[in-house]
Design a protein around this motif. Structure first.
Motif, PDB file in Angstrom:
ATOM      1  N   UNK A   1       2.065   1.914  -3.439  1.00  0.00           N
ATOM      2  CA  UNK A   1       0.893   2.315  -4.234  1.00  0.00           C
ATOM      3  C   UNK A   1       0.534   3.774  -3.953  1.00  0.00           C
ATOM      4  N   UNK A   2       0.475   4.102  -2.661  1.00  0.00           N
ATOM      5  CA  UNK A   2       0.062   5.455  -2.279  1.00  0.00           C
ATOM      6  C   UNK A   2       1.147   6.489  -2.637  1.00  0.00           C
TER       7      UNK A   2
ATOM      8  N   UNK B   1      -6.070  -2.902   1.290  1.00  0.00           N
ATOM      9  CA  UNK B   1      -4.732  -2.738   0.734  1.00  0.00           C
ATOM     10  C   UNK B   1      -3.695  -2.722   1.857  1.00  0.00           C
ATOM     11  N   UNK B   2      -4.028  -2.010   2.938  1.00  0.00           N
ATOM     12  CA  UNK B   2      -3.102  -1.949   4.077  1.00  0.00           C
ATOM     13  C   UNK B   2      -2.937  -3.340   4.694  1.00  0.00           C
TER      14      UNK B   2
ATOM     15  N   UNK C   1      -4.916   8.832   9.614  1.00  0.00           N
ATOM     16  CA  UNK C   1      -5.905   7.928   9.023  1.00  0.00           C
ATOM     17  C   UNK C   1      -5.289   6.563   8.720  1.00  0.00           C
ATOM     18  N   UNK C   2      -4.076   6.586   8.116  1.00  0.00           N
ATOM     19  CA  UNK C   2      -3.433   5.312   7.759  1.00  0.00           C
ATOM     20  C   UNK C   2      -3.232   4.457   9.010  1.00  0.00           C
TER      21      UNK C   2
ATOM     22  N   UNK D   1      -0.398  16.414   4.674  1.00  0.00           N
ATOM     23  CA  UNK D   1      -1.008  15.087   4.770  1.00  0.00           C
ATOM     24  C   UNK D   1      -1.096  14.593   6.211  1.00  0.00           C
TER      25      UNK D   1
ATOM     26  N   UNK E   1       5.672   1.566   7.803  1.00  0.00           N
ATOM     27  CA  UNK E   1       5.029   1.628   6.481  1.00  0.00           C
ATOM     28  C   UNK E   1       4.698   3.079   6.103  1.00  0.00           C
TER      29      UNK E   1
ATOM     30  N   UNK F   1       0.701   7.127  -6.166  1.00  0.00           N
ATOM     31  CA  UNK F   1      -0.551   7.865  -6.396  1.00  0.00           C
ATOM     32  C   UNK F   1      -0.408   9.326  -5.976  1.00  0.00           C
ATOM     33  N   UNK F   2       0.349   9.555  -4.899  1.00  0.00           N
ATOM     34  CA  UNK F   2       0.511  10.939  -4.449  1.00  0.00           C
ATOM     35  C   UNK F   2       1.436  11.715  -5.394  1.00  0.00           C
TER      36      UNK F   2
ATOM     37  N   UNK G   1      -3.993  12.532   7.069  1.00  0.00           N
ATOM     38  CA  UNK G   1      -3.995  11.236   6.380  1.00  0.00           C
ATOM     39  C   UNK G   1      -3.051  10.257   7.058  1.00  0.00           C
TER      40      UNK G   1
ATOM     41  N   UNK H   1      -2.170   0.732   9.513  1.00  0.00           N
ATOM     42  CA  UNK H   1      -0.799   0.830   8.989  1.00  0.00           C
ATOM     43  C   UNK H   1       0.214   0.879  10.131  1.00  0.00           C
TER      44      UNK H   1
ATOM     45  N   UNK I   1       0.821  -1.217   0.000  1.00  0.00           N
ATOM     46  CA  UNK I   1       0.000   0.000   0.000  1.00  0.00           C
ATOM     47  C   UNK I   1       0.850   1.261   0.000  1.00  0.00           C
TER      48      UNK I   1
ATOM     49  N   UNK J   1      -2.181  -3.843  12.759  1.00  0.00           N
ATOM     50  CA  UNK J   1      -2.828  -4.719  11.770  1.00  0.00           C
ATOM     51  C   UNK J   1      -4.154  -5.274  12.297  1.00  0.00           C
TER      52      UNK J   1
ATOM     53  N   UNK K   1      -1.004  11.642  -9.238  1.00  0.00           N
ATOM     54  CA  UNK K   1      -2.435  11.422  -8.955  1.00  0.00           C
ATOM     55  C   UNK K   1      -3.261  11.256 -10.217  1.00  0.00           C
ATOM     56  N   UNK K   2      -4.300  10.421 -10.100  1.00  0.00           N
ATOM     57  CA  UNK K   2      -5.187  10.211 -11.249  1.00  0.00           C
ATOM     58  C   UNK K   2      -5.885  11.525 -11.595  1.00  0.00           C
TER      59      UNK K   2
END
Lengths: 411, 221
Positions: A6-7, B107-108, A301-302, A295, A311, A10-11, A298, A307, A3, B77, A14-15
């Motif tokens: 991936x993130x 995903x995490x 949030x992770x 962030x 990570x 993405x950051x 966020x 998380x 992840x 986790x 970004x899409x």
């Protein structure tokens, strides 16, 4: 894909955003640093390679000299050619003369060559700009092009040559006439110093001019492809008898000090230019720090989503790595493109500034050479990657040390 | 009665404020079992969100004990697997579309496959966003964002949902719809729910209601 990777991607990309400003600025800063390094080291390497090529082209791979003269060159040549690794050898005699044409004097270096052997050792023919090496005989000479220009000589000109031997005779009140040689070739090596001060004649002419008899000053040797010059020189020295006074030196050993200075200059340039990448890395770091602040919630949030701290750290550190990878790749492409068009750029620049002559005189070359050493490229890639990773590490550590609850509460 | 999904005993929590400490929680006890929904109400600053952070193991109590599904520890986790959290401010990742946001817990946890993608799509369909899978958060309304957050909270099939004023940033009508969804989905999957809210109507719809005052539960209905 984990992840955090991936993130991170993405950051950075970004899409729905064609031009992510943060990514573009970070990548561009690293790319410019890398491109500059590739360009500067490529040109510096080019100068080095050109000088090395010129040395090998004009001196051969190995040179044998005697403590005085080599009195019996043919005997020594036969001995040399038996040594493993030797492809060919050619004798030479050298000195300094005064020449005159249309009352314009010059004091070039003169080299007597064996016209039958020279091409096997020194690719002289490829440097002949006008005339022919085949026309060189005991009554003719080949001049380097700037030397010819300076005394107004051209093909067919007859120049007068005065040697130290003639001066000695003059001191004894003997009447001597200068030797007259016809110009049968114009030489351009591409090195300003050589192009302004070299004249070539046959070995016999040089032996006459300097009163050498059959003696020569040295023997230039071409080695078979892939043979190490230092090792070949050592083998040659082992083959000479102790009382011969002969000593073989590789082209590298002869020019060791000069080549060391060249290498030092290049290494210093690499060191200085690395600071450009360092500045780029600091920019990336500051942008990533801004991102971490942006962030913060966020990051909380992770953690809330499960998380681990490491990570979260990896997520930001990988952004530094990704900026490094993409920036280095873009920088490589940009650097090699600039390197490819370097002479057009210089041409354009000198046309505007009218400084072509100055450039040639100062830098000794009429074209900007380039040579990229794979070792330099590896150093550039590793440095850029390392600095970008370190740039991502500081914000990553800050992010990973945030308490989730504080991160979520932040404004 | 079934074993509680979360069991809190004598929780104390204080925060520094200048040269003294403010005691926010002063001995809170609570058990929540599977399928049960508990609302916590109280004035601003009464410690509702602090309690929820302790329940989510995002913060640690000064003293007291919390047991999550039989275990006194909750590693990150396991938190991701056991608990789904819905925040007042949604907290969607702005670079990810609705589907990718819902997939984040999965995903995490390292479990993104065809099945999890299908579940994310199904959850989004369930919250009425089947047509908005590939919309970024800034292309969604407040209510839609909270519904994405709701789907995200349910993604890993948690046993407990912690919702911190989930309708606080929404208008009454949208808030009502979100609450309907939240309660409905929890009931459907027998997921325990701890809801922090100021809204008495929303609180009234939970199976148990408690009020936090002066760091303690003063009324348990």
């Amino acid at each position: 894909m984990p992840w955090y990777l991936y993130l991170a991607l993405k950051q950075l990309f970004p899409s729905g955003k064609r031009f992510p400003f943060f990514t573009a600025i970070s990548v561009l800063s690293v790319a410019l640093g890398v491109a500059l390094l590739v360009l500067v080291l490529g040109v510096m390497g080019g100068f080095g390679a050109q000088i090395r090529r010129m040395i090998v082209d004009t001196q051969g791979d190995v040179q044998v000299r005697s403590s005085s003269f080599i009195e019996h060159p043919h005997k020594v040549l036969a001995e040399i050619e038996k040594v493993p690794g030797v492809a060919a050898a050619t004798p030479f005699a050298e000195g300094v003369v005064m020449i005159e044409n249309e009352n314009k004097p010059a004091y070039p270096s003169i080299e007597g060559i064996d016209v039958n052997r020279i091409e096997k050792v020194i690719p002289l023919r490829k440097y002949i700009r006008a005339g022919s090496l085949d026309d060189l005989d005991d009554d003719s000479t080949i001049l380097s092009y700037e030397l010819a220009d300076s005394i107004g000589a051209h093909l067919g000109s007859r120049i007068e040559v005065y040697t130290p031997l003639i001066l000695e005779k003059l001191k004894r009140d003997e009447i001597v006439l200068p030797r007259v040689l016809k110009v049968v070739g114009i030489l351009e090596i591409g090195h300003q110093q050589l192009d302004s001060s070299v004249m070539i004649c046959t070995l016999r002419t040089m032996q006459d001019l300097y009163g050498l008899g059959n003696a020569v000053h040295g023997i230039n040797i071409r080695l078979k492809p892939g043979v190490d010059a230092d090792a070949a020189a050592a083998r040659l020295n082992a083959s000479f008898s102790a009382d011969s006074g002969l000593r073989a030196k590789s082209w590298y050993e002869i020019n060791k000090d000069f080549l060391w200075v060249l290498q030092l200059e290049k290494n210093m340039m690499l060191f200085i230019m690395l600071f450009v990448v360092l500045v780029a890395a600091f920019l990336t770091m500051s942008l990533l720090l801004v991102l971490v602040l942006k962030k913060t919630r966020e990051i909380g949030l992770f953690a809330a989503l499960g998380a681990e701290r490491r990570e979260v750290a990896l997520c930001f550190c990988l952004q530094g790595v990704a900026v490094g990878v993409v920036g280095t790749a873009v920088g490589m492409v940009l650097g090699f493109t600039l390197l490819h068009f370097r002479n057009d750029a210089v041409e354009l620049l000198t046309r505007f500034t009218g400084s072509k002559q100055v450039l040639e005189r100062f830098y000794q070359f009429n074209q900007l050479p380039a040579h990229s050493d794979p070792r330099d490229i590896v150093i550039i890639i590793l440095s850029a990657m390392l600095l970008s990773t370190l740039a991502g590490l500081v914000p990553a550590l800050i992010a990973s040390r945030m308490k989730p609850v504080d991160a979520l509460r932040s404004e | 009665m079934a074993d509680p999904i979360i069991s809190a005993r004598a929780l104390f929590k204080s925060f520094p404020s200048g040269d003294r400490r403010i005691e926010v929680l002063r001995g809170v006890d609570l058990d929540v079992s599977a399928g049960e929904s508990v609302s916590i109400r109280g004035e601003s600053g009464s410690g509702k969100s602090t309690l929820l952070n302790l329940f989510a193991a995002l913060d640690a109590p000064d003293s007291g004990e919390i047991v999550w599904d039989g275990s006194a520890t909750l590693a990150p986790r396991r938190r991701g697997a056991l608990i789904g959290i819905v925040f007042q401010s949604f907290y969607l990742v702005p670079e990810l579309d609705a589907r990718a946001n819902v997939l984040m817990p999965s995903r995490i946890a390292g479990k993104v496959d065809r099945e999890s993608r299908a579940r994310a799509d199904a959850l989004l369909a369930k919250v009425g966003l089947a047509e908005r899978l590939h919309h970024l958060p800034n292309q969604l309304s407040g209510g839609e964002r909270q519904r994405v957050a709701l789907a995200r909270a349910l993604m890993n099939r948690p046993k407990l949902i912690l919702a911190d004023e989930p309708t606080g940033n929404l208008d009454e009508h949208t808030g009502e719809a979100v609450m309907e969804l939240l309660l409905g989905l929890c009931a459907e999957t027998s997921t325990a729910l701890v809801l922090v809210t100021h809204n008495a109507v929303h609180a009234a719809r939970t199976s148990r209601r408690v009020r936090l005052h002066d760091g303690r539960f003063v009324a348990v209905e």
